[in-house]
Scaffold this motif. Structure first.
Motif, PDB file in Angstrom:
ATOM      1  N   ASP A   1       0.859  -1.171   0.000  1.00  0.00           N
ATOM      2  CA  ASP A   1       0.000   0.000   0.000  1.00  0.00           C
ATOM      3  C   ASP A   1       0.901   1.228   0.000  1.00  0.00           C
ATOM      4  O   ASP A   1       1.617   1.491   0.965  1.00  0.00           O
ATOM      5  N   SER A   2       0.889   1.996  -1.086  1.00  0.00           N
ATOM      6  CA  SER A   2       1.832   3.102  -1.229  1.00  0.00           C
ATOM      7  C   SER A   2       1.584   4.227  -0.240  1.00  0.00           C
ATOM      8  O   SER A   2       2.457   5.064  -0.015  1.00  0.00           O
ATOM      9  N   ARG A   3       0.421   4.293   0.362  1.00  0.00           N
ATOM     10  CA  ARG A   3       0.138   5.365   1.312  1.00  0.00           C
ATOM     11  C   ARG A   3       0.325   4.925   2.763  1.00  0.00           C
ATOM     12  O   ARG A   3      -0.087   5.631   3.680  1.00  0.00           O
ATOM     13  N   SER A   4       0.941   3.784   2.965  1.00  0.00           N
ATOM     14  CA  SER A   4       1.173   3.324   4.332  1.00  0.00           C
ATOM     15  C   SER A   4       2.281   4.140   4.985  1.00  0.00           C
ATOM     16  O   SER A   4       3.154   4.696   4.322  1.00  0.00           O
ATOM     17  N   LEU A   5       2.242   4.217   6.281  1.00  0.00           N
ATOM     18  CA  LEU A   5       3.198   5.047   7.009  1.00  0.00           C
ATOM     19  C   LEU A   5       4.610   4.477   7.010  1.00  0.00           C
ATOM     20  O   LEU A   5       5.564   5.198   7.307  1.00  0.00           O
ATOM     21  N   ILE A   6       4.759   3.203   6.669  1.00  0.00           N
ATOM     22  CA  ILE A   6       6.100   2.614   6.660  1.00  0.00           C
ATOM     23  C   ILE A   6       6.965   3.276   5.590  1.00  0.00           C
ATOM     24  O   ILE A   6       8.171   3.425   5.761  1.00  0.00           O
ATOM     25  N   HIS A   7       6.348   3.726   4.495  1.00  0.00           N
ATOM     26  CA  HIS A   7       7.118   4.411   3.454  1.00  0.00           C
ATOM     27  C   HIS A   7       7.561   5.788   3.929  1.00  0.00           C
ATOM     28  O   HIS A   7       8.692   6.196   3.686  1.00  0.00           O
TER      29      HIS A   7
ATOM     30  N   ALA B   1       6.071  -5.209 -11.596  1.00  0.00           N
ATOM     31  CA  ALA B   1       4.950  -4.845 -10.733  1.00  0.00           C
ATOM     32  C   ALA B   1       5.072  -5.443  -9.334  1.00  0.00           C
ATOM     33  O   ALA B   1       4.537  -4.883  -8.382  1.00  0.00           O
ATOM     34  N   TRP B   2       5.773  -6.551  -9.177  1.00  0.00           N
ATOM     35  CA  TRP B   2       5.873  -7.188  -7.868  1.00  0.00           C
ATOM     36  C   TRP B   2       6.672  -6.341  -6.879  1.00  0.00           C
ATOM     37  O   TRP B   2       6.475  -6.453  -5.674  1.00  0.00           O
ATOM     38  N   ALA B   3       7.569  -5.478  -7.370  1.00  0.00           N
ATOM     39  CA  ALA B   3       8.427  -4.711  -6.476  1.00  0.00           C
ATOM     40  C   ALA B   3       7.863  -3.335  -6.138  1.00  0.00           C
ATOM     41  O   ALA B   3       8.398  -2.655  -5.287  1.00  0.00           O
ATOM     42  N   ARG B   4       6.811  -2.919  -6.818  1.00  0.00           N
ATOM     43  CA  ARG B   4       6.280  -1.572  -6.633  1.00  0.00           C
ATOM     44  C   ARG B   4       5.101  -1.549  -5.684  1.00  0.00           C
ATOM     45  O   ARG B   4       4.204  -2.381  -5.793  1.00  0.00           O
ATOM     46  N   PRO B   5       5.056  -0.583  -4.789  1.00  0.00           N
ATOM     47  CA  PRO B   5       3.842  -0.383  -3.995  1.00  0.00           C
ATOM     48  C   PRO B   5       2.711   0.108  -4.890  1.00  0.00           C
ATOM     49  O   PRO B   5       2.947   0.775  -5.887  1.00  0.00           O
ATOM     50  N   LYS B   6       1.482  -0.233  -4.546  1.00  0.00           N
ATOM     51  CA  LYS B   6       0.319   0.151  -5.340  1.00  0.00           C
ATOM     52  C   LYS B   6      -0.413   1.302  -4.665  1.00  0.00           C
ATOM     53  O   LYS B   6      -0.541   1.344  -3.459  1.00  0.00           O
ATOM     54  N   ASP B   7      -0.924   2.222  -5.477  1.00  0.00           N
ATOM     55  CA  ASP B   7      -1.753   3.304  -4.961  1.00  0.00           C
ATOM     56  C   ASP B   7      -3.189   2.798  -4.957  1.00  0.00           C
ATOM     57  O   ASP B   7      -3.817   2.678  -6.006  1.00  0.00           O
ATOM     58  N   LYS B   8      -3.717   2.480  -3.787  1.00  0.00           N
ATOM     59  CA  LYS B   8      -5.027   1.832  -3.674  1.00  0.00           C
ATOM     60  C   LYS B   8      -6.169   2.818  -3.440  1.00  0.00           C
ATOM     61  O   LYS B   8      -7.305   2.415  -3.321  1.00  0.00           O
ATOM     62  N   VAL B   9      -5.862   4.107  -3.389  1.00  0.00           N
ATOM     63  CA  VAL B   9      -6.881   5.106  -3.117  1.00  0.00           C
ATOM     64  C   VAL B   9      -7.150   5.890  -4.392  1.00  0.00           C
ATOM     65  O   VAL B   9      -6.221   6.273  -5.102  1.00  0.00           O
TER      66      VAL B   9
END
Length: 116
Positions: free
Chosen positions: A50-56, A85-93
């Motif tokens: 999840d690209s919007r997660s706080l871990i990033h 695609a397996w290495a990239r975070p996804k923008d789910k919003v």
């Protein structure tokens, strides 16, 4: 007159049969630990994608900034994006409509690279 005599412990006594910390755990306890480890790993991977997660924002990016300069960070980002695609975070919003624009009868929704 009376001396304190230490009891002699045999191999079958209660004190001699005590379980030590270095021995293995029961199969049920081991199974619970394995399930918890696998479940936590799956949750961490799902959280990473999840690209919007706080871990990033609070872990990955400060670490990259501390260990590399701007050019090396850019090369690392390009290399990660080219891995697939397996290495990239996804923008789910879904992006807000206010981020879109209309230019020459072309409608851009949120992302510049998306033309609809």
């Amino acid at each position: 007159m009376y001396r304190h005599v230490r009891p002699v412990l045999s191999a079958t006594s209660r004190l001699a049969s005590r379980r030590h910390a270095s021995t293995t755990a029961s199969p049920i306890r081991r199974s619970i630990g394995t399930v918890a480890l696998l479940g936590g790993s799956v949750a961490l991977v799902a959280y990473y994608y999840d690209s919007r997660s706080l871990i990033h924002e609070h872990v990955i990016m400060p670490t990259v900034r501390a260990l590399t300069d701007a050019e090396e960070s850019h090369r690392l980002a390009v290399r990660m994006l080219s891995m697939g695609a397996w290495a990239r975070p996804k923008d789910k919003v879904v992006d807000d409509e206010r981020l879109g624009a209309t230019v020459s009868l072309s409608v851009f929704r949120g992302k510049i690279s998306t033309l609809n």
